[in-house]
Design an enzyme around this catalytic site. Sequence first.
Site, short mmCIF file in Angstrom:
data_model
loop_
_atom_site.label_atom_id
_atom_site.label_comp_id
_atom_site.label_asym_id
_atom_site.label_seq_id
_atom_site.Cartn_x
_atom_site.Cartn_y
_atom_site.Cartn_z
N HIS A 109 0.77 -1.15 -0.23
CA HIS A 109 0.05 -0.05 0.07
C HIS A 109 0.77 1.21 -0.04
O HIS A 109 0.35 2.37 0.30
CB HIS A 109 -1.02 0.06 1.40
N GLY A 176 -2.20 -9.02 12.67
CA GLY A 176 -2.61 -7.68 12.98
C GLY A 176 -3.23 -6.85 11.78
O GLY A 176 -3.11 -5.62 11.56
C1 BJW Z 1 -3.82 -6.25 16.86
C2 BJW Z 1 -3.02 -5.43 17.54
C3 BJW Z 1 -2.06 -6.02 18.26
C4 BJW Z 1 -4.89 -4.05 16.90
N1 BJW Z 1 -1.54 -7.24 18.00
N2 BJW Z 1 -3.61 -7.50 16.61
C5 BJW Z 1 -15.56 -5.89 -2.98
C6 BJW Z 1 -14.95 -7.14 -3.11
C7 BJW Z 1 -13.66 -7.12 -3.00
C8 BJW Z 1 -12.92 -5.96 -3.32
C9 BJW Z 1 -13.66 -4.40 -3.36
C10 BJW Z 1 -15.17 -4.71 -2.87
N3 BJW Z 1 -15.51 -3.21 -2.94
C11 BJW Z 1 -14.44 -2.69 -3.01
C12 BJW Z 1 -13.32 -3.32 -3.32
C13 BJW Z 1 -12.15 -2.73 -3.46
C14 BJW Z 1 -11.44 -2.14 -2.08
C15 BJW Z 1 -11.89 -2.68 -0.78
O1 BJW Z 1 -11.15 -3.71 -0.47
N4 BJW Z 1 -12.74 -2.34 -0.39
C16 BJW Z 1 -13.45 -2.99 0.90
C17 BJW Z 1 -13.35 -1.79 1.94
C18 BJW Z 1 -14.35 -3.96 0.76
N5 BJW Z 1 -9.66 -2.32 -2.30
C19 BJW Z 1 -9.20 -1.47 -3.08
O2 BJW Z 1 -9.94 -0.50 -3.65
C20 BJW Z 1 -7.83 -1.89 -3.42
N6 BJW Z 1 -7.41 -1.91 -4.74
C21 BJW Z 1 -7.83 -2.86 -5.48
O3 BJW Z 1 -8.72 -3.74 -5.03
O4 BJW Z 1 -7.67 -2.90 -6.76
C22 BJW Z 1 -8.03 -3.78 -7.85
C23 BJW Z 1 -7.44 -5.10 -7.53
C24 BJW Z 1 -8.06 -6.50 -7.69
C25 BJW Z 1 -7.75 -7.45 -7.57
C26 BJW Z 1 -6.31 -7.74 -7.29
C27 BJW Z 1 -5.62 -6.53 -7.50
C28 BJW Z 1 -5.95 -5.33 -7.30
C29 BJW Z 1 -6.79 -0.73 -2.58
C30 BJW Z 1 -7.06 -0.75 -1.18
C31 BJW Z 1 -6.24 0.43 -0.62
C32 BJW Z 1 -6.39 0.60 0.80
N7 BJW Z 1 -5.58 1.74 1.42
C33 BJW Z 1 -5.47 2.08 2.84
C34 BJW Z 1 -5.04 3.29 3.05
C35 BJW Z 1 -3.30 3.33 2.56
C36 BJW Z 1 -2.63 4.12 2.86
C37 BJW Z 1 -2.63 4.80 4.33
O5 BJW Z 1 -2.07 3.96 5.24
O6 BJW Z 1 -3.44 5.81 4.39
O7 BJW Z 1 -4.69 1.28 3.25
S1 BJW Z 1 -7.05 1.80 3.63
C38 BJW Z 1 -6.35 1.07 5.08
O8 BJW Z 1 -6.96 -0.19 5.30
C39 BJW Z 1 -4.96 1.00 4.76
C40 BJW Z 1 -4.53 -0.30 5.35
O9 BJW Z 1 -3.36 -0.84 4.84
C41 BJW Z 1 -5.77 -1.12 4.96
C42 BJW Z 1 -5.98 -2.59 5.92
O10 BJW Z 1 -6.22 -2.15 7.16
P1 BJW Z 1 -5.59 -3.17 8.35
O11 BJW Z 1 -4.16 -3.06 8.40
O12 BJW Z 1 -6.06 -4.46 8.43
O13 BJW Z 1 -5.83 -2.27 9.76
P2 BJW Z 1 -6.96 -2.17 10.55
O14 BJW Z 1 -7.47 -1.33 11.28
O15 BJW Z 1 -8.33 -2.46 9.92
O16 BJW Z 1 -7.00 -3.53 11.58
C43 BJW Z 1 -6.14 -3.65 12.46
C44 BJW Z 1 -6.16 -5.14 13.09
O17 BJW Z 1 -5.44 -5.18 13.77
C45 BJW Z 1 -7.76 -5.42 13.95
O18 BJW Z 1 -8.08 -6.64 13.41
C46 BJW Z 1 -7.16 -5.47 15.45
O19 BJW Z 1 -7.98 -6.38 16.03
C47 BJW Z 1 -5.85 -6.04 15.30
N8 BJW Z 1 -4.81 -5.49 16.37
N9 BJW Z 1 -3.92 -4.22 17.81
C48 BJW Z 1 -2.44 -8.20 16.98
N10 BJW Z 1 -1.56 -5.25 19.37
#
Ligand code: BJW
Length: 238
Positions: A109, A176
């Site tokens: 990302h 995480g």
């Molecule tokens: C602990 C802890 C501790 C806490 N110990 N654990 C329907 C179906 C499929 C896809 C889509 C759909 N509708 C739309 C889409 C596409 C969309 C998407 O997925 N949307 C969903 C919301 C449905 N995706 C996209 O648009 C992506 N691109 C794409 O799909 O292109 C086409 C493609 C298709 C096929 C193949 C290839 C390409 C792009 C996604 C971009 C995400 N961007 C962000 C921002 C980036 C920059 C930034 O940082 O600002 O990325 S959004 C944000 O979420 C960020 C993160 O990387 C991402 C994931 O979040 P993460 O890391 O999981 O964090 P949290 O907060 O959600 O979870 C934290 C976890 O940690 C929790 O579970 C806690 O319990 C745990 N935790 N402390 C262990 N100490």
Amino acid sequence: MYRRIVVLTGAGISAESGIQTFRDQDGLWEQHHIEDVATPEGYERNPELVETFYNDRRAQLALDTVQPNAAHLALARLEREFNGDCLVVTQNIDNLHERAGSHQLIHMHGELAKGRCPGSGQTFMLQAPFGPDNVCTCCLPAERLRPHVVWFGEMPLEMERIYDALERCDLFLAIGTSGTVYPAAGFVEVANHYSAHSVEVNLAPASGQSQFQYHMTGRAGELLPKLVDNILAGAPLW
Ligand code: BJW
């Protein structure tokens, strides 16, 4: 004994280093609208707002108090001491994995430390905060650098290399991450399909429909050192 490991990390691995997650209580998405700060349309509408969002997070990353934690260090040790391939694929844009010593690392990302020229796609290590004067050196006239991050609707980075590693791995760890954002959320299915063992480490208990074969509930910083010990020793993980 495993031979090829892929580790997917998310915001939870950096939480114990003092970096906010997105979707937990008090997470970034409680304070900011996703469509304003994490979409190309939001950036087009109001670049200053998006720049402030990333400038603030970049400034936070530079604080002395923000350091790699035991989970980042354990993964770096796994790469150093493992007798096989070990690739970390992080969704995080912070630099805590590299600061801990990981080298086999993909920032799918993007990276907070870099800006990107919207014209040429070339990336630059940021020397100053994002703003109208922080421009590329590859175009004439120079273009305003945008954050080198992947927003919703944009293609994550190095997907071919990631899928190639997933198809060949025999152990897939997800640490995480809430598993809500695709394509990363679908990696476990790919690894399962190719017969890898899949293990999830998360603060939250496993959900009913988990695709992981094994779930470890707790803080990554507490669980990872022991998990890495077991992988390196060839001991059963569950
Ligand atoms: C602990 C802890 C501790 C806490 N110990 N654990 C329907 C179906 C499929 C896809 C889509 C759909 N509708 C739309 C889409 C596409 C969309 C998407 O997925 N949307 C969903 C919301 C449905 N995706 C996209 O648009 C992506 N691109 C794409 O799909 O292109 C086409 C493609 C298709 C096929 C193949 C290839 C390409 C792009 C996604 C971009 C995400 N961007 C962000 C921002 C980036 C920059 C930034 O940082 O600002 O990325 S959004 C944000 O979420 C960020 C993160 O990387 C991402 C994931 O979040 P993460 O890391 O999981 O964090 P949290 O907060 O959600 O979870 C934290 C976890 O940690 C929790 O579970 C806690 O319990 C745990 N935790 N402390 C262990 N100490």
